[in-house]
Design a protein around this motif. Structure first.
Motif, PDB file in Angstrom:
ATOM      1  N   PHE A 213      -5.633  -9.383  -4.466  1.00  0.00           N
ATOM      2  CA  PHE A 213      -4.027  -8.711  -3.352  1.00  0.00           C
ATOM      3  C   PHE A 213      -2.949  -8.359  -4.619  1.00  0.00           C
ATOM      4  CE2 PHE A 213      -0.054  -9.003  -1.202  1.00  0.00           C
ATOM      5  CZ  PHE A 213      -1.046  -8.005  -0.118  1.00  0.00           C
ATOM      6  N   ILE A 216      -3.730  -5.021  -6.988  1.00  0.00           N
ATOM      7  CA  ILE A 216      -3.669  -4.198  -5.550  1.00  0.00           C
ATOM      8  C   ILE A 216      -1.672  -4.703  -5.873  1.00  0.00           C
ATOM      9  CG2 ILE A 216      -3.166  -3.897  -3.734  1.00  0.00           C
ATOM     10  CD1 ILE A 216      -6.215  -4.724  -2.778  1.00  0.00           C
ATOM     11  N   PHE A 219      -1.192  -2.415  -9.414  1.00  0.00           N
ATOM     12  CA  PHE A 219      -1.578  -1.207  -9.630  1.00  0.00           C
ATOM     13  C   PHE A 219      -0.307  -0.023  -8.702  1.00  0.00           C
ATOM     14  CE2 PHE A 219      -4.640   2.524  -7.077  1.00  0.00           C
ATOM     15  CZ  PHE A 219      -4.752   2.626  -9.241  1.00  0.00           C
ATOM     16  N   TYR A 220      -0.364  -0.377  -7.660  1.00  0.00           N
ATOM     17  CA  TYR A 220       0.785   0.019  -6.534  1.00  0.00           C
ATOM     18  C   TYR A 220       2.492  -0.301  -7.363  1.00  0.00           C
ATOM     19  CZ  TYR A 220      -2.528   1.921  -4.055  1.00  0.00           C
ATOM     20  OH  TYR A 220      -4.180   3.443  -4.109  1.00  0.00           O
ATOM     21  N   ARG A 293      -9.468 -10.780   7.768  1.00  0.00           N
ATOM     22  CA  ARG A 293      -9.912  -8.877   8.562  1.00  0.00           C
ATOM     23  C   ARG A 293      -9.104  -7.715   7.825  1.00  0.00           C
ATOM     24  NH1 ARG A 293      -7.285 -10.148  13.804  1.00  0.00           N
ATOM     25  NH2 ARG A 293      -5.554  -8.412  13.516  1.00  0.00           N
ATOM     26  N   ASP A 294      -7.803  -8.336   7.896  1.00  0.00           N
ATOM     27  CA  ASP A 294      -6.910  -6.695   7.451  1.00  0.00           C
ATOM     28  C   ASP A 294      -6.665  -7.036   5.942  1.00  0.00           C
ATOM     29  OD1 ASP A 294      -5.773  -6.804   9.720  1.00  0.00           O
ATOM     30  OD2 ASP A 294      -4.559  -8.635   9.347  1.00  0.00           O
ATOM     31  N   HIS A 297     -10.009  -4.969   5.287  1.00  0.00           N
ATOM     32  CA  HIS A 297      -9.788  -3.144   5.516  1.00  0.00           C
ATOM     33  C   HIS A 297      -9.106  -3.572   4.046  1.00  0.00           C
ATOM     34  CE1 HIS A 297      -8.451  -0.206   6.909  1.00  0.00           C
ATOM     35  NE2 HIS A 297      -7.501  -0.345   5.700  1.00  0.00           N
ATOM     36  N   ILE A 298      -8.261  -3.760   3.564  1.00  0.00           N
ATOM     37  CA  ILE A 298      -7.444  -3.574   2.438  1.00  0.00           C
ATOM     38  C   ILE A 298      -8.770  -3.069   1.165  1.00  0.00           C
ATOM     39  CG2 ILE A 298      -5.737  -4.207   0.693  1.00  0.00           C
ATOM     40  CD1 ILE A 298      -3.999  -5.424   3.191  1.00  0.00           C
ATOM     41  N   ARG A 300     -11.763  -3.023   1.577  1.00  0.00           N
ATOM     42  CA  ARG A 300     -12.853  -1.603   1.895  1.00  0.00           C
ATOM     43  C   ARG A 300     -12.123  -0.425   1.645  1.00  0.00           C
ATOM     44  NH1 ARG A 300     -15.359  -2.085   7.218  1.00  0.00           N
ATOM     45  NH2 ARG A 300     -14.018  -2.780   8.395  1.00  0.00           N
ATOM     46  N   LYS A 301     -11.519   0.175   2.205  1.00  0.00           N
ATOM     47  CA  LYS A 301     -10.160   0.797   2.611  1.00  0.00           C
ATOM     48  C   LYS A 301      -9.952   1.366   0.409  1.00  0.00           C
ATOM     49  CE  LYS A 301      -5.447   2.941   2.281  1.00  0.00           C
ATOM     50  NZ  LYS A 301      -4.951   3.381   2.783  1.00  0.00           N
ATOM     51  N   PHE A 302      -9.591   0.120  -0.061  1.00  0.00           N
ATOM     52  CA  PHE A 302      -9.228   0.216  -2.005  1.00  0.00           C
ATOM     53  C   PHE A 302     -10.370   0.586  -2.324  1.00  0.00           C
ATOM     54  CE2 PHE A 302      -4.947  -1.024   0.058  1.00  0.00           C
ATOM     55  CZ  PHE A 302      -3.878  -0.072  -0.652  1.00  0.00           C
ATOM     56  N   GLY A 304     -13.226   1.905  -1.055  1.00  0.00           N
ATOM     57  CA  GLY A 304     -13.918   2.623   0.405  1.00  0.00           C
ATOM     58  C   GLY A 304     -13.713   4.075   0.359  1.00  0.00           C
ATOM     59  N   ARG A 305     -12.735   4.271   0.444  1.00  0.00           N
ATOM     60  CA  ARG A 305     -12.202   5.764   0.993  1.00  0.00           C
ATOM     61  C   ARG A 305     -12.053   6.040  -0.526  1.00  0.00           C
ATOM     62  NH1 ARG A 305     -11.599   5.897   6.042  1.00  0.00           N
ATOM     63  NH2 ARG A 305      -9.355   4.511   6.674  1.00  0.00           N
ATOM     64  N   LYS A 306     -12.298   7.449  -0.731  1.00  0.00           N
ATOM     65  CA  LYS A 306     -12.031   8.780  -1.591  1.00  0.00           C
ATOM     66  C   LYS A 306     -10.680  10.003  -1.363  1.00  0.00           C
ATOM     67  CE  LYS A 306     -16.059   7.477  -3.187  1.00  0.00           C
ATOM     68  NZ  LYS A 306     -17.591   7.858  -3.254  1.00  0.00           N
TER      69      LYS A 306
ATOM     70  N   PHE B  71      -7.402   3.003  -5.913  1.00  0.00           N
ATOM     71  CA  PHE B  71      -7.877   1.027  -6.930  1.00  0.00           C
ATOM     72  C   PHE B  71      -9.334   1.194  -7.247  1.00  0.00           C
ATOM     73  CE2 PHE B  71      -8.066  -3.377  -6.445  1.00  0.00           C
ATOM     74  CZ  PHE B  71      -7.559  -3.747  -7.132  1.00  0.00           C
ATOM     75  N   GLN B  76      -4.828  -0.709 -14.210  1.00  0.00           N
ATOM     76  CA  GLN B  76      -3.916  -1.046 -14.658  1.00  0.00           C
ATOM     77  C   GLN B  76      -2.598  -0.740 -13.416  1.00  0.00           C
ATOM     78  OE1 GLN B  76      -2.690  -4.143 -15.784  1.00  0.00           O
ATOM     79  NE2 GLN B  76      -4.959  -4.039 -16.821  1.00  0.00           N
ATOM     80  N   ASP B 157     -12.938   9.362   5.386  1.00  0.00           N
ATOM     81  CA  ASP B 157     -14.812   8.550   5.541  1.00  0.00           C
ATOM     82  C   ASP B 157     -14.732   7.783   5.285  1.00  0.00           C
ATOM     83  OD1 ASP B 157     -13.492   8.397   2.404  1.00  0.00           O
ATOM     84  OD2 ASP B 157     -15.098   8.921   2.039  1.00  0.00           O
TER      85      ASP B 157
END
Lengths: 306, 191
Positions: A213, A216, A219-220, A293-294, A297-298, A300-302, A304-306, B71, B76, B157
């Motif tokens: 976490f 992540i 990263f942002y 589950r949150d 999701h995080i 999976r999202k980071f 999984g999605r492109k 990510f 980094q 997606d």
């Protein structure tokens, strides 16, 4: 006394820091700048300058340089004592500034509050917890620092060992001896991100999900501190803390605490109960639980999605 | 080889989607009368929404695209993989996103674009999921608020699947939790 024209005093609530500052100011003919004085001083000097540092990193650096220059010039005319306000951070490494941290054991501080406000021990304990938290949040949010880190200070004084007069004598002696002992490598002005990384090197996460976490958030570019504060939740009849809660993360930019849990939701009732209690006792504190589950999701999202 | 992911319940029909896109388009057109905003579309999920939305706008606009690195371990910091070509200084910027849930991406975008001195930045998202919010962000326009379920379709997606669906669906949830949540809000069931 030496060459110090600025003294910053950071102090725990009811540690006698204010009383020591008064004594010093009187003896040294220094001005005292407290919270009200600070606001008035900056507003009088520059009405457009915020009285607290902006949160954005670059703006904050600019604010620090501006305020630091102003304070240094002010001290050339008359010495002053800055009470709190992040003075140890703003004036970090300045040759003419001497930084003091005043502390006292919690038992003594509770006793002082109980006497001062004529309250029982349990109430005094709660008042102290609230005031301690406000101070910690101010420094964490605005400066991103663990203000009780002794490395920020020239001198740390525990007033359970010294009376005000003794503390005064010790400070004067410490300043005299510290004069001209400027470190050969000047203390670097650390940016908030460097500060965070500085702290992070010492972070030992208790669960791998917390480390992920944190990655992540990094990263942002979201600033974070790991378990920076413990909230007392339950006290016994004598005012001793018997239950406390330390949320996993604090995000200073959003003034938000985050508790991460990877337990199944039905097993999180204990944690939920603690968070409910925390919200009751500290209604101004923003806290969010990220459940398994949150978190999935995080991830999976980071991932999984492109 | 892994089984391909399965669709769950229907959340918004294609008709519901088009109706809301039209309404949001009208709202944006009203708010930007006399202005020419720059629509910054975030690739890739928001493309479907952006295309339909812009057809509903009655104001002039410029459109450009941005893409951020997703990510992944080892990287980094988020990187701008594709940047806008249009200078944003003095412009009214409208960020177009597919979904805002944690708010981490759009928070980064706003902070990044603010440094280019636009006149203003607003955020428009097809979906908003406030239950999952971590980073504070003001979503000025959105078509639907959704509960804490994983959805696909209309640009969203899962591992490359379902992006081209015209409606919005949950990803199949074997625990039945998503279905329960949708039922509670009078949604789901049919597909």
């Amino acid at each position: 006394m030496g060459d110090f024209s600025i003294i910053t005093i950071s102090r725990e609530v009811e540690s006698l820091g204010d009383e020591i500052a008064l004594r010093l100011a009187k003896k040294l003919a220094f001005e005292i700048i407290d919270r009200e004085g600070w606001v008035a001083l900056l507003r009088e000097w520059n009405t457009e300058l915020p009285v607290e540092p902006p949160l954005e990193e670059k703006e904050q650096e600019e604010w620090m340089v501006t305020v630091r220059t102003f304070l240094r010039e002010k001290a050339e005319k008359r010495g002053f004592i800055l009470l709190g306000r992040g003075g140890q951070r703003i004036l970090e490494g300045l040759d003419s500034a001497f930084h003091i941290l005043v502390v006292a054991p919690i038992e003594i501080r509770i006793q002082r509050i109980a006497e001062k406000y004529n309250q029982d021990r349990a109430t005094a304990s709660r008042i102290l917890a609230e005031q301690d938290m406000q101070r910690e949040r101010f420094l964490m949010r605005n400066f991103g620092i663990d203000w009780k880190n002794p490395l920020y200070y020239n001198l740390v004084l525990n007033t359970s060992f010294y009376h005000i007069e003794e503390a005064y004598t010790l400070i004067i002696e410490a300043m005299r001896r510290a004069t001209n002992k400027v470190p050969s490598v000047p203390v670097k002005q650390r940016s908030l991100f460097e500060e965070k990384n500085f702290l992070k090197e010492r972070v030992f996460f208790s669960h791998p999900s917390e480390e992920d976490f944190a990655r992540i958030l990094d990263f942002y570019g979201i600033r974070w501190l790991y378990e920076p504060r413990t909230f007392p939740l339950v006290w016994d009849e004598e005012g001793n803390v018997v239950e406390a809660f330390a949320p996993d993360f604090y995000l200073p930019d959003f003034d938000l605490f985050i508790e991460l849990t990877t337990q199944k939701q039905k097993l999180t009732w204990k944690k939920n109960k603690k968070v409910r209690r925390l919200k009751e006792l500290y209604p101004d504190v923003k806290i969010k639980i990220i459940y398994a589950r949150d978190y999935e999701h995080i991830v999976r999202k980071f991932g999984g999605r492109k | 080889m892994n089984e391909p992911p399965r669709l769950g319940d229907l959340v918004f029909t294609p008709e519901e989607v088009q109706k809301r896109v039209k309404e949001v388009g009208r709202c944006i057109s009203g708010d930007y009368v006399g202005k020419k905003p720059v629509l910054v579309v975030i690739l890739r999920g928001a493309v479907y929404f952006a295309v339909d939305l812009t057809r509903e706008l009655s104001i002039p606009f410029d459109i450009d695209f941005m893409s951020l690195s997703p990510f992944r371990p080892g990287l980094q910091r988020v990187e701008i993989e594709m940047d806008v070509d249009i200078p944003l200084a003095g412009k009214d910027v409208l960020i177009i996103e597919d979904i805002i849930d944690t708010g981490l991406t759009v928070n980064f975008l706003v902070r990044t674009l603010e440094k280019r001195f636009p006149r203003g930045i607003r955020v428009c998202s097809f979906l908003s999921c406030p239950a999952r919010r971590i980073a504070e962000v003001h979503v000025h326009y959105f078509c639907f608020e959704i509960p804490d379920v994983y959805v696909v379709g209309y640009g969203l997606d899962f591992q490359g699947y379902f992006r081209n669906l015209t409606g919005v669906y949950t990803l199949y949830d074997p625990t039945g939790r998503s279905t329960q949540i949708l039922k509670a809000m009078g949604k789901g069931g049919k597909r």
